[in-house]
Scaffold this motif. Structure first.
Motif, mmCIF file in Angstrom:
data_model
loop_
_atom_site.group_PDB
_atom_site.id
_atom_site.type_symbol
_atom_site.label_atom_id
_atom_site.label_comp_id
_atom_site.label_asym_id
_atom_site.label_seq_id
_atom_site.Cartn_x
_atom_site.Cartn_y
_atom_site.Cartn_z
ATOM 1 N N THR A 73 -0.593 4.927 -4.127
ATOM 2 C CA THR A 73 -0.635 6.099 -3.522
ATOM 3 C C THR A 73 -0.999 7.547 -4.538
ATOM 4 O O THR A 73 -1.567 8.040 -4.332
ATOM 5 N N GLU A 74 -0.315 7.040 -5.848
ATOM 6 C CA GLU A 74 -0.474 8.465 -6.745
ATOM 7 C C GLU A 74 -0.557 7.853 -7.975
ATOM 8 O O GLU A 74 -1.429 7.041 -8.506
ATOM 9 N N THR A 85 3.700 3.674 -4.754
ATOM 10 C CA THR A 85 3.436 4.667 -5.595
ATOM 11 C C THR A 85 2.510 4.218 -6.844
ATOM 12 O O THR A 85 1.668 5.156 -7.244
ATOM 13 N N GLU A 99 0.412 -1.111 0.066
ATOM 14 C CA GLU A 99 -0.796 -0.097 0.168
ATOM 15 C C GLU A 99 0.740 1.957 -0.277
ATOM 16 O O GLU A 99 0.265 2.306 -0.249
ATOM 17 N N ASP A 100 2.465 1.023 0.576
ATOM 18 C CA ASP A 100 2.793 2.213 0.095
ATOM 19 C C ASP A 100 3.561 2.881 -1.258
ATOM 20 O O ASP A 100 4.631 3.416 -1.342
ATOM 21 N N SER A 120 -6.096 7.243 0.628
ATOM 22 C CA SER A 120 -6.042 7.929 0.077
ATOM 23 C C SER A 120 -6.022 9.652 0.085
ATOM 24 O O SER A 120 -6.813 9.528 1.037
ATOM 25 N N ARG A 121 -5.039 10.261 -0.558
ATOM 26 C CA ARG A 121 -5.360 11.538 -0.420
ATOM 27 C C ARG A 121 -6.549 12.346 -1.199
ATOM 28 O O ARG A 121 -6.342 13.330 -1.107
#
Length: 475
Positions: free
Chosen positions: A329-330, A326, A323-324, A355-356
């Motif tokens: 996350t991106e 890219t 999960e870390d 997620s952001r």
């Protein structure tokens, strides 16, 4: 900027028209776009690389929204009475939605008609003039839309300016009344910072890292087909598509096999299921995300680094990706999908919300009631149950995100109000029964008003609550 000056004058004329007159102009513009859609589709195809069929689908969706905005603006934005309340019983009250003036729209390259028209159509229907800067990768598409407008009106209510980010910066600084921006979150922050200098309001759609949740009771064939469309369609260059899939462990192997089978059968080409990457630099981002996923222990079920054959990227299905990475996350914005198993739907929701970004999500399950509950828990602006992008074709639904996916809304009634300013109006309709809005008010009238106030709002309060609040001498 001369375009904004011309738009300011045109906005005064446009706002002075009735809703019906504006509707007629917009529907005439719609007819030109629809009648010449093959021509516009060819322009989109040449600039973006997407197949003509996909370009035509984009146009059809955009026209549906244009039609809805034109026809529904009177109902949504018309003057409406509101209740005055007891304290202002002598007043009549209403709210109206007035045009802002000139809207600056900065559009993306991935959907160069559908996405910017989500702002342009609703801004125009609300009575504003628009200055549109298309992506520097799709300038001819923007120019085509402006020419179609010019075919039905000599007034520069819609103008197009072309160029790179420097031109967009000039538009932001040109004194428009609102900016509607679609692009990366990083660029969106710069747009916001520039708008802050003049307190210019802004609506931002900043992309997504959209998740699909697949329950153990889901139709796995339908889920796999939807994941492939959401993940690989438009070469994965869809902000509200599918980039992550969380599957309950009981059906994880079967779902993964079904998705892999679809991915292995897909070959991009000029006339294929999807086309080339529109922007060459995006290929490097896809490559970096695939490499990072594999370096951190993920596995390539379909494709891998060898799938990247510029200007095309063949489908890539990655599994068990940390999960870390890219890749999780991106925003990848390429035809890659990460599929990870989860022990429960609660875990799936937690990972989806980690997620952001927060633009869109999808849920596949045969339990509609539970799916609705899951949708409410998702930190996204939109959710589809047993489909992907279902909301995109419903003009009445607002669209937008949270977090790095931006804020504000386009489409639907919210989209019309996004490009309007509410104006509250009151008028005295009778003599006030208790005139307390006066420097010479009668103390007896004020005392009576206070007694009525307490009867309405304090009745039922416990004596202990009124005497033991923090700081009270009796507390």
């Amino acid at each position: 900027m001369e375009a904004v000056s011309r738009a300011r004058e045109a906005a005064s004329w446009w706002a002075g028209l009735s809703f019906r007159e504006r509707r007629d102009h917009l529907l005439n513009w719609k007819r030109v776009i629809a009648a010449r859609s093959d021509e516009l589709g060819d322009v989109i195809h040449e600039e973006t690389g997407k197949p003509v069929g996909d370009a035509l689908l984009e146009i059809m969706l955009a026209v549906e929204h244009l039609d809805w905005a034109a026809r529904n603006a009177p109902r949504v934005l018309k003057r409406r009475r509101v209740r005055s309340g007891l304290l202002a019983a002598d007043q009549g009250a209403a709210v109206e939605y007035r045009p802002l003036g000139v809207i600056g729209v900065i559009g993306p390259w991935n959907y160069p008609v559908y996405t910017p028209l989500g702002s342009i159509s609703y801004a125009l229907a609300a009575g504003n003039a628009v200055v549109f800067k298309p992506s520097e990768h799709t300038p001819r598409t923007g120019e085509w839309l402006a020419a179609a407008w010019a075919a039905i009106s000599a007034k520069p209510v819609l103008q197009v300016i072309t160029g790179d980010g420097a031109v967009g910066a000039q538009l932001v600084a040109a004194g428009v009344d609102k900016i509607a921006f679609t692009g990366s979150a990083a660029t969106g922050r710069r747009v916001m910072a520039a708008c802050a200098e003049t307190l210019t309001p802004v609506v931002i759609e900043g992309g997504g890292k959209d998740a699909m949740i697949v329950a153990a009771d889901a139709d796995l064939d339908a889920a796999a087909k939807a994941a492939a469309f959401g993940g690989f369609g438009n070469a994965g260059q869809t902000c509200a598509g599918v980039e992550r899939v969380y599957v309950e462990r009981a059906v994880y192997p079967e779902f993964l096999a079904k998705l892999a089978a679809i991915a292995e059968s897909v070959e991009p080409s000029e006339d294929g299921p999807y086309g080339r990457m529109t922007v060459a630099t995006q290929v490097d981002i896809v490559r970096n995300h695939v490499d990072d996923a594999l370096a951190k222990g993920g596995r390539a079920v379909v494709g891998g680094p060898e799938s990247i054959k510029p200007p095309y990227v063949f489908p890539v299905v990655l599994a068990e990706v940390p999960e870390d990475s890219t890749a999780v996350t991106e925003e990848t914005f390429g035809p890659t999908v990460v599929v990870n198993p989860v022990s429960s739907l609660d875990e799936a929701v937690s990972l989806a919300n980690a997620s952001r970004y927060g633009l869109a999500a999808s849920i596949f399950s045969s339990d509609r009631g539970n799916s609705l509950k899951i949708a409410r828990r998702l930190r996204t602006g939109a959710a589809s149950i047993n489909s992907v992008l279902g909301f995109a074709g419903v003009p009445a639904l607002p669209f937008g995100g949270v977090g790095d996916s931006g804020f504000g809304r386009v489409h639907g009634a919210d989209g019309l109000r996004e490009f309007s300013r509410p104006q509250s109006v009151t008028w005295r309709r009778l003599k006030a029964p208790m005139d307390v809005m006066s420097l010479t008010r009668d103390p007896a009238v004020l005392d009576r008003a206070i007694r009525i106030f307490r009867l309405r709002h304090a009745r039922g309060a416990a004596n202990s609550a009124s005497s033991k609040w923090p700081g009270h001498p009796g507390a």
